[in-house]
Scaffold this active site. Structure first.
Site, PDB file in Angstrom:
ATOM      1  N   LYS A 111       0.857  -1.186   0.000  1.00 30.17           N
ATOM      2  CA  LYS A 111       0.000   0.000   0.000  1.00 30.17           C
ATOM      3  C   LYS A 111       0.885   1.225   0.000  1.00 30.17           C
ATOM      4  O   LYS A 111       2.038   1.163   0.443  1.00 30.17           O
ATOM      5  CB  LYS A 111      -0.896   0.022   1.235  1.00 30.17           C
ATOM      6  CG  LYS A 111      -2.138   0.863   1.069  1.00 30.17           C
ATOM      7  CD  LYS A 111      -3.235   0.097   0.337  1.00 30.17           C
ATOM      8  CE  LYS A 111      -4.494   0.887   0.177  1.00 30.17           C
ATOM      9  NZ  LYS A 111      -5.592   0.038  -0.309  1.00 30.17           N
ATOM     10  N   ASN A 226     -15.914   6.262  -5.106  1.00 31.42           N
ATOM     11  CA  ASN A 226     -15.871   5.164  -6.068  1.00 31.42           C
ATOM     12  C   ASN A 226     -16.676   3.963  -5.560  1.00 31.42           C
ATOM     13  O   ASN A 226     -17.555   3.446  -6.234  1.00 31.42           O
ATOM     14  CB  ASN A 226     -14.397   4.778  -6.308  1.00 31.42           C
ATOM     15  CG  ASN A 226     -14.264   3.610  -7.259  1.00 31.42           C
ATOM     16  OD1 ASN A 226     -14.909   2.584  -7.078  1.00 31.42           O
ATOM     17  ND2 ASN A 226     -13.443   3.751  -8.281  1.00 31.42           N
ATOM     18  N   GLY A 228     -18.724   3.502  -2.589  1.00 30.26           N
ATOM     19  CA  GLY A 228     -20.086   3.693  -2.079  1.00 30.26           C
ATOM     20  C   GLY A 228     -21.078   4.044  -3.174  1.00 30.26           C
ATOM     21  O   GLY A 228     -22.178   3.481  -3.244  1.00 30.26           O
TER      22      GLY A 228
HETATM   23  P1  NAD Z   1     -13.082   7.699  -2.695  1.00 34.60           P
HETATM   24  O1  NAD Z   1     -12.061   8.705  -2.456  1.00 34.60           O
HETATM   25  O2  NAD Z   1     -13.577   7.496  -4.091  1.00 34.60           O
HETATM   26  O3  NAD Z   1     -14.368   7.996  -1.786  1.00 34.60           O
HETATM   27  C1  NAD Z   1     -14.288   8.164  -0.398  1.00 34.60           C
HETATM   28  C2  NAD Z   1     -15.667   8.564   0.087  1.00 34.60           C
HETATM   29  O4  NAD Z   1     -15.637   8.633   1.512  1.00 34.60           O
HETATM   30  C3  NAD Z   1     -16.122   9.935  -0.394  1.00 34.60           C
HETATM   31  O5  NAD Z   1     -17.505   9.884  -0.705  1.00 34.60           O
HETATM   32  C4  NAD Z   1     -15.923  10.825   0.807  1.00 34.60           C
HETATM   33  O6  NAD Z   1     -16.810  11.934   0.813  1.00 34.60           O
HETATM   34  C5  NAD Z   1     -16.229   9.850   1.901  1.00 34.60           C
HETATM   35  N1  NAD Z   1     -15.662  10.281   3.170  1.00 34.60           N
HETATM   36  C6  NAD Z   1     -14.466  10.838   3.412  1.00 34.60           C
HETATM   37  N2  NAD Z   1     -14.339  11.154   4.713  1.00 34.60           N
HETATM   38  C7  NAD Z   1     -15.503  10.754   5.276  1.00 34.60           C
HETATM   39  C8  NAD Z   1     -16.000  10.806   6.587  1.00 34.60           C
HETATM   40  N3  NAD Z   1     -15.281  11.400   7.545  1.00 34.60           N
HETATM   41  N4  NAD Z   1     -17.216  10.277   6.831  1.00 34.60           N
HETATM   42  C9  NAD Z   1     -17.948   9.743   5.830  1.00 34.60           C
HETATM   43  N5  NAD Z   1     -17.537   9.678   4.573  1.00 34.60           N
HETATM   44  C10 NAD Z   1     -16.342  10.188   4.309  1.00 34.60           C
HETATM   45  O7  NAD Z   1     -12.511   6.344  -2.083  1.00 34.60           O
HETATM   46  P2  NAD Z   1     -12.926   4.852  -2.447  1.00 34.60           P
HETATM   47  O8  NAD Z   1     -12.004   4.359  -3.486  1.00 34.60           O
HETATM   48  O9  NAD Z   1     -14.401   4.779  -2.675  1.00 34.60           O
HETATM   49  O10 NAD Z   1     -12.530   4.097  -1.104  1.00 34.60           O
HETATM   50  C11 NAD Z   1     -13.429   3.966  -0.008  1.00 34.60           C
HETATM   51  C12 NAD Z   1     -12.979   2.806   0.863  1.00 34.60           C
HETATM   52  O11 NAD Z   1     -12.961   1.612   0.090  1.00 34.60           O
HETATM   53  C13 NAD Z   1     -11.572   2.930   1.457  1.00 34.60           C
HETATM   54  O12 NAD Z   1     -11.544   2.313   2.722  1.00 34.60           O
HETATM   55  C14 NAD Z   1     -10.729   2.141   0.485  1.00 34.60           C
HETATM   56  O13 NAD Z   1      -9.524   1.690   1.074  1.00 34.60           O
HETATM   57  C15 NAD Z   1     -11.681   1.014   0.180  1.00 34.60           C
HETATM   58  N6  NAD Z   1     -11.379   0.289  -1.051  1.00 34.60           N
HETATM   59  C16 NAD Z   1     -11.337   0.932  -2.247  1.00 34.60           C
HETATM   60  C17 NAD Z   1     -11.061   0.187  -3.392  1.00 34.60           C
HETATM   61  C18 NAD Z   1     -11.071   0.830  -4.751  1.00 34.60           C
HETATM   62  O14 NAD Z   1     -10.945   0.072  -5.727  1.00 34.60           O
HETATM   63  N7  NAD Z   1     -11.234   2.118  -4.904  1.00 34.60           N
HETATM   64  C19 NAD Z   1     -10.799  -1.185  -3.300  1.00 34.60           C
HETATM   65  C20 NAD Z   1     -10.878  -1.805  -2.055  1.00 34.60           C
HETATM   66  C21 NAD Z   1     -11.163  -1.052  -0.942  1.00 34.60           C
END
Ligand code: NAD
Length: 421
Positions: A111, A226, A228
């Protein structure tokens, strides 16, 4: 948002180590064997200069941790966030090693991250931060060494800038060095929503094949990026799920009759937040977690459900799409209360599975149609789920511990084969 230090739940890396020890105890894995997984194999901590739009130089602190590579080159995303620190990156890299083992793909775990608030910088500054990061880690990564991807607040455009910087240094095309790229520069079809699609396949399997989830379940989703946004979209397009609440960093919205997800996405895209969506009640992120719903889908950051709020969680199923949203102590409370937690290292493995497909396509120079990607993704997610379920039954334990046992044993076998154990 609950902070780990305030709630006494330890940092994410300590939580991850406790989970590993618990799994080791239940599966009788010798303590000496676990030693190999208690520390990362390689850690890079760099500080690098970036020229800001006003001509001034600013220094950024950044990390890349390669946790374990017994099963193959290490793999894991790059996060841009103000809270990025070494312990967080170590925890995330450890979980990547376990996740790749649960999914049975030939990777170890890594990571990376840069400590910054991307919302404070212009697009051109973010481009220079991204290129600077790649210059700083260039000699540490490679298609057969360590392959980055997007994570929180990084995206396909940032992957394209990083790829471009790497290729400029190398003087040749090396698309397999990074995944989650736009399809125009070697990305895979289906990668953008693959993490969410993988989680949705598991939820659908639990609902339609196992009766673990009721018909038309109510669903609350924390985080609308991405992961949610895409899982909300997939479930609403499929039908048979009622998305009653979603949130982002500015707060959440609730409608007991179900949200019109398409319109919520349109508002998020135009206004930058879900808050204020007409006809909904405004709620906080904390309130969203405590809603009386069938399924809760944390999709933001770690340490959201702690011992401070675990006994207020009413959801019957938690699908951990974020990494590390439930702390070690909270997990015990939820388990006692009969809440089924599908752990991050299983639930959100869809992203790294399609990243693996992207890497394979880059190495072969032959690209698949989206249906092929999705078919293979569903097969691998359901196989992983079934393997974890088998361990749940064999060890009479929860899904997280079962997934840890499965992953740790797979990694330890590889270590043994290599003669390192
Ligand atoms: P992203 O940056 O696209 O979205 C993050 C979201 O979280 C945004 O909607 C933001 O507004 C929200 N957020 C930020 N701070 C917050 C808070 N204090 N309370 C509530 N919401 C808040 O990121 P992502 O890629 O969607 O990643 C989200 C999670 O999923 C992370 O834990 C990441 O490690 C995990 N993840 C992502 C992927 C991927 O392919 N993108 C893969 C596996 C796991």
């Amino acid at each position: 948002m609950a902070d780990a230090s305030e709630t006494g739940n330890g940092n994410p890396f300590e939580n991850a180590m406790k989970d590993m020890e618990k799994a080791g105890e239940i599966a009788n894995i010798p303590l000496e064997s676990l030693e190999v997984l208690k520390k990362p194999k390689r850690v890079l901590n760099v500080t690098y200069p970036v020229k800001m739009d006003d001509g001034k130089i600013k220094y950024f602190e950044a990390y890349r941790v390669q946790y374990n590579d017994a099963r193959g080159p290490t793999k894991g995303g790059i996060r841009f966030h103000p809270n990025v620190n070494l312990d967080e990156v170590k925890a995330l890299s450890f979980w990547m090693a376990l996740k790749c083992a649960v999914a049975d793909i030939p990777y170890g775990g890594a990571k990376g991250g840069v400590t910054l608030n991307p919302k404070e910088y212009s697009a051109t500054e973010i481009e220079r931060v991204s290129r600077g990061y790649m210059r700083a880690v260039h000699s540490f990564i490679g298609p057969m060494i360590d392959i980055p991807a997007p994570d929180v607040y990084t995206n396909p455009q940032i992957m394209a800038w990083m790829l471009d910087e790497y290729e400029k240094i190398e003087g040749k095309h090396v698309p397999a060095v990074i995944t989650g790229k736009p399809v125009e520069v070697g990305g895979s079809k289906g990668r953008g929503s693959s993490t969410s699609m993988g989680g949705a396949y598991i939820l659908r399997h639990m609902k339609d094949e196992m009766d673990m989830v009721p018909d038309n379940p109510s669903v609350a989703i924390q985080g609308f990026g991405n992961v949610g946004l895409n899982i909300a979209n997939i479930l609403s397009v499929w039908g048979g799920y009622k998305i009653v609440a979603v949130s982002d960093s500015k707060g959440g919205i609730y409608d007991k009759d179900g949200l019109d997800v398409k319109d919520v996405i349109a508002q998020k895209e135009s206004k930058g937040t879900v808050v204020g969506f007409p006809g909904t009640k405004k709620i906080t992120n904390e309130e969203l977690l405590e809603l009386d719903v069938d399924v809760l889908v944390p999709s933001a950051l770690e340490n959201q459900i702690t011992k401070g709020n675990a006994d207020k969680i009413k959801a019957k199923i938690i699908l951990e799409m974020a990494n590390g949203p439930v702390t070690f102590d909270a997990d015990k409370i939820l388990h006692k209360r009969g809440c089924v937690v599908i752990p991050d290292i299983l639930a959100n493995a869809g992203g790294v599975i399609v990243s693996y497909f992207e890497w394979v396509q880059n190495l072969k120079g032959f690209y698949w149609v989206e249906d092929e990607v999705l078919l293979k993704l569903e097969q691998m997610m359901i196989d992983a789920f079934k393997n974890v379920l088998e361990h749940v039954e064999r060890f009479s334990t929860d899904y997280r511990t079962a997934a840890y046992i499965l992953a740790i044993n797979r990694i330890l076998v590889a270590e043994q084969m290599r003669g390192s154990l």
